[in-house]
Design a protein around this motif. Structure first.
Motif, short mmCIF file in Angstrom:
data_model
loop_
_atom_site.label_atom_id
_atom_site.label_comp_id
_atom_site.label_asym_id
_atom_site.label_seq_id
_atom_site.Cartn_x
_atom_site.Cartn_y
_atom_site.Cartn_z
N ASP A 195 0.83 -1.21 0.00
CA ASP A 195 0.00 0.00 0.00
C ASP A 195 0.86 1.26 0.00
O ASP A 195 0.48 2.28 -0.59
N SER A 196 2.00 1.19 0.64
CA SER A 196 2.85 2.37 0.78
C SER A 196 3.47 2.85 -0.53
O SER A 196 3.95 3.98 -0.61
N VAL A 197 3.47 1.99 -1.55
CA VAL A 197 4.10 2.37 -2.82
C VAL A 197 3.12 2.39 -3.98
O VAL A 197 3.51 2.76 -5.10
N LYS A 198 1.89 1.98 -3.76
CA LYS A 198 0.91 1.96 -4.85
C LYS A 198 0.76 3.33 -5.49
O LYS A 198 0.67 4.34 -4.80
N GLY A 199 0.76 3.34 -6.80
CA GLY A 199 0.63 4.59 -7.53
C GLY A 199 1.95 5.31 -7.75
O GLY A 199 2.01 6.28 -8.53
N ARG A 200 3.00 4.88 -7.07
CA ARG A 200 4.31 5.53 -7.23
C ARG A 200 5.35 4.59 -7.84
O ARG A 200 6.21 5.03 -8.60
N PHE A 201 5.27 3.32 -7.50
CA PHE A 201 6.24 2.33 -7.98
C PHE A 201 5.58 1.42 -9.00
O PHE A 201 4.40 1.09 -8.89
N THR A 202 6.38 0.95 -9.96
CA THR A 202 5.90 0.00 -10.96
C THR A 202 6.94 -1.10 -11.14
O THR A 202 8.11 -0.81 -11.41
N ILE A 203 6.50 -2.34 -10.99
CA ILE A 203 7.37 -3.48 -11.24
C ILE A 203 7.11 -3.98 -12.66
O ILE A 203 5.97 -3.99 -13.13
N SER A 204 8.18 -4.40 -13.32
CA SER A 204 8.05 -4.96 -14.67
C SER A 204 9.19 -5.97 -14.87
O SER A 204 10.11 -6.02 -14.07
N ARG A 205 9.08 -6.73 -15.93
CA ARG A 205 10.12 -7.70 -16.22
C ARG A 205 10.29 -7.84 -17.72
O ARG A 205 9.36 -7.64 -18.48
N ASP A 206 11.51 -8.20 -18.11
CA ASP A 206 11.84 -8.49 -19.50
C ASP A 206 12.41 -9.90 -19.51
O ASP A 206 13.58 -10.11 -19.16
N ASN A 207 11.60 -10.84 -19.90
CA ASN A 207 12.04 -12.24 -19.85
C ASN A 207 13.15 -12.53 -20.87
O ASN A 207 13.92 -13.47 -20.68
N ALA A 208 13.23 -11.74 -21.91
CA ALA A 208 14.30 -11.93 -22.89
C ALA A 208 15.66 -11.51 -22.31
O ALA A 208 16.70 -11.99 -22.76
N LYS A 209 15.63 -10.63 -21.31
CA LYS A 209 16.86 -10.14 -20.69
C LYS A 209 17.08 -10.70 -19.29
O LYS A 209 18.03 -10.29 -18.60
N ASN A 210 16.19 -11.58 -18.86
CA ASN A 210 16.30 -12.17 -17.51
C ASN A 210 16.40 -11.09 -16.43
O ASN A 210 17.16 -11.22 -15.46
N THR A 211 15.61 -10.05 -16.60
CA THR A 211 15.73 -8.89 -15.72
C THR A 211 14.37 -8.43 -15.23
O THR A 211 13.41 -8.40 -16.00
N VAL A 212 14.31 -8.06 -13.98
CA VAL A 212 13.12 -7.46 -13.39
C VAL A 212 13.49 -6.05 -12.95
O VAL A 212 14.61 -5.80 -12.50
N TYR A 213 12.53 -5.15 -13.10
CA TYR A 213 12.76 -3.73 -12.82
C TYR A 213 11.81 -3.22 -11.75
O TYR A 213 10.72 -3.77 -11.55
N LEU A 214 12.22 -2.16 -11.09
CA LEU A 214 11.33 -1.43 -10.19
C LEU A 214 11.51 0.04 -10.48
O LEU A 214 12.54 0.64 -10.16
#
Length: 121
Positions: free
Chosen positions: A62-81
């Motif tokens: 709840d403390s980060v909703k609307g401000r943080f976004t998690i995503s991933r690129d499976n081709a690069k084996n990488t997750v982002y924040l």
């Protein structure tokens, strides 16, 4: 062996943005959920965000909703924040983690070494 390597932390001012990355190796990245967690000095590690194996679902504290976004690129084996509108309360060491399953629930099997985020007012 399994490795999770975070990068992108730093010292910023309140209101600034940062993007954390976690590059993974040693396992089949695209079938497991991933998560970001953080730990401030003197506090327990807490959940920040999690994403399913195919990016079909994501969850946030709840403390980060609307401000943080998690995503991933499976081709690069990488997750982002992607962290926007940072606040001093966001100051912590940030860790990525690999879940045991394809969905972002349950326990973490492997952790990265962490990257420090410091937000000053």
């Amino acid at each position: 062996q399994v490795q999770l390597v975070e990068s992108g932390g730093g010292s910023v001012q309140a209101g600034d943005s940062l993007r954390l990355s976690c590059t993974c190796s040693g396992y089949t990245f695209n079938i497991y959920a991933m998560g970001w967690f953080r730990q401030a000095p003197g506090k327990e590690r807490e959940f920040v965000a999690g994403i399913s194996w195919n990016s079909g679902s994501a969850d946030y504290a709840d403390s980060v909703k609307g401000r943080f976004t998690i995503s991933r690129d499976n081709a690069k084996n990488t997750v982002y924040l992607q962290m926007n509108s940072l606040k001093p309360d966001d100051t912590a060491a940030y860790f990525c983690g690999k879940y045991y399953t394809s969905n972002q629930y349950g326990a973490i099997e492997y952790w990265g070494q962490g990257t420090q985020v410091t937000v000053s007012s």
